[in-house]
Design an enzyme around this catalytic site. Structure first.
Site, PDB file in Angstrom:
ATOM      1  N   GLY A  48      38.519 -60.969 -32.027  1.00  0.00           N
ATOM      2  CA  GLY A  48      37.134 -61.076 -31.627  1.00  0.00           C
ATOM      3  C   GLY A  48      36.827 -61.282 -30.163  1.00  0.00           C
ATOM      4  CB  ALA A  49      34.766 -61.104 -27.946  1.00  0.00           C
ATOM      5  CG  ASN A  50      41.950 -61.185 -26.354  1.00  0.00           C
ATOM      6  OD1 ASN A  50      42.373 -60.553 -25.417  1.00  0.00           O
ATOM      7  ND2 ASN A  50      42.415 -62.347 -26.707  1.00  0.00           N
ATOM      8  CB  THR A  51      38.949 -61.092 -21.716  1.00  0.00           C
ATOM      9  OG1 THR A  51      39.880 -62.174 -21.685  1.00  0.00           O
ATOM     10  CG2 THR A  51      37.584 -61.651 -22.010  1.00  0.00           C
ATOM     11  N   GLY A  52      41.930 -59.652 -22.578  1.00  0.00           N
ATOM     12  CA  GLY A  52      43.105 -58.993 -22.066  1.00  0.00           C
ATOM     13  C   GLY A  52      43.814 -58.278 -23.142  1.00  0.00           C
ATOM     14  CB  SER A  77      32.041 -48.317 -27.018  1.00  0.00           C
ATOM     15  OG  SER A  77      30.686 -47.913 -27.017  1.00  0.00           O
ATOM     16  CE1 TYR A 102      30.853 -52.925 -24.430  1.00  0.00           C
ATOM     17  CE2 TYR A 102      29.814 -50.772 -24.238  1.00  0.00           C
ATOM     18  CZ  TYR A 102      30.386 -51.760 -25.009  1.00  0.00           C
ATOM     19  OH  TYR A 102      30.500 -51.583 -26.368  1.00  0.00           O
TER      20      TYR A 102
END
Length: 218
Positions: A48-52, A77, A102
């Site tokens: 969930g929404a991990n950045t790396g 996306s 994004y």
């Protein structure tokens, strides 16, 4: 008479859209995971929404190989079509725009997935990128304008359950191994932008990512 009907229609429009919302969402979310596969003894890591993405995958890679057959699913996306990889401004050091950042990051997810698939060929670990659709989530939590837009078009936005279908499809569907590295939308292979198909950019992005994280470049 016409002058009276127009305001009435405007008042009724939100109600009509509300009533039609389930049917509208159904039309816009045609992909459904139909797999009945069970995963006894398997571990699923949902980040969930991990950045790396890159670093997390690297840290788990040996365990994934030991656990083969195993799969990696990266959420990208449709916005990747607007993305570009600018190596001279990779982290927005010279110019930054949240919306474009994004799009760039979603393009990077696809390039990473493709290069990872190439490097993992024959290892029993396969990888896929997915476009989940426009989903009701916390994606717009930092933007009042986008929250308003999300509310305005909520009739057309997928529920979290609908948005999860393509990820589930890539994680569970049997026989998908030959499609490793592909991008999926609505549980089908989807077209990606020209830059997302550029192997040279994918390999360079991999090397730059390794350099930024202090990882060996092979």
């Amino acid at each position: 008479m016409v002058e009276l009907m127009f305001p009435l229609l405007l008042l009724l429009l939100p109600f009509l859209l509300y009533m039609a919302a389930p049917q509208i969402r159904k039309m816009l979310s045609s992909g459904v995971c139909t797999s009945t596969v069970q995963l006894p003894g398997k571990v699923v890591v949902v980040t969930g929404a991990n950045t790396g993405h890159f670093l997390l995958t690297h840290l788990l890679l040996e365990k994934l190989k030991e656990s083969a057959p195993s799969r990696i699913v990266n959420v990208s996306s449709l916005a990747h079509h607007l993305g570009r990889i600018h190596f001279h401004n990779l982290q927005g050091e010279k110019f930054y725009n949240a919306g474009l950042a994004y799009c760039h990051s979603k393009l990077a997810n696809i390039l990473f997935t493709q290069e990872l698939a190439r490097r993992l060929k024959g290892s029993g670990v396969t990888t896929y990128s997915v476009h989940p659709g426009t989903v009701q989530s916390e994606l717009v939590r930092h933007s009042s304008f986008m929250r308003w837009m999300w509310w305005l078009f909520s009739f057309f936005i997928k529920t979290p359950q609908q948005g999860a279908q393509t990820s589930l499809h890539c994680a569970l569907t049997e026989g998908l191994e030959i499609l490793s590295g592909n991008h999926f939308s609505d549980c089908h292979v989807a077209w990606v932008s020209a830059q997302a198909r550029n192997e040279t950019i994918a390999r360079r992005l991999w090397d730059v990512s390794c350099d930024l994280l202090g990882l060996p470049i092979d």
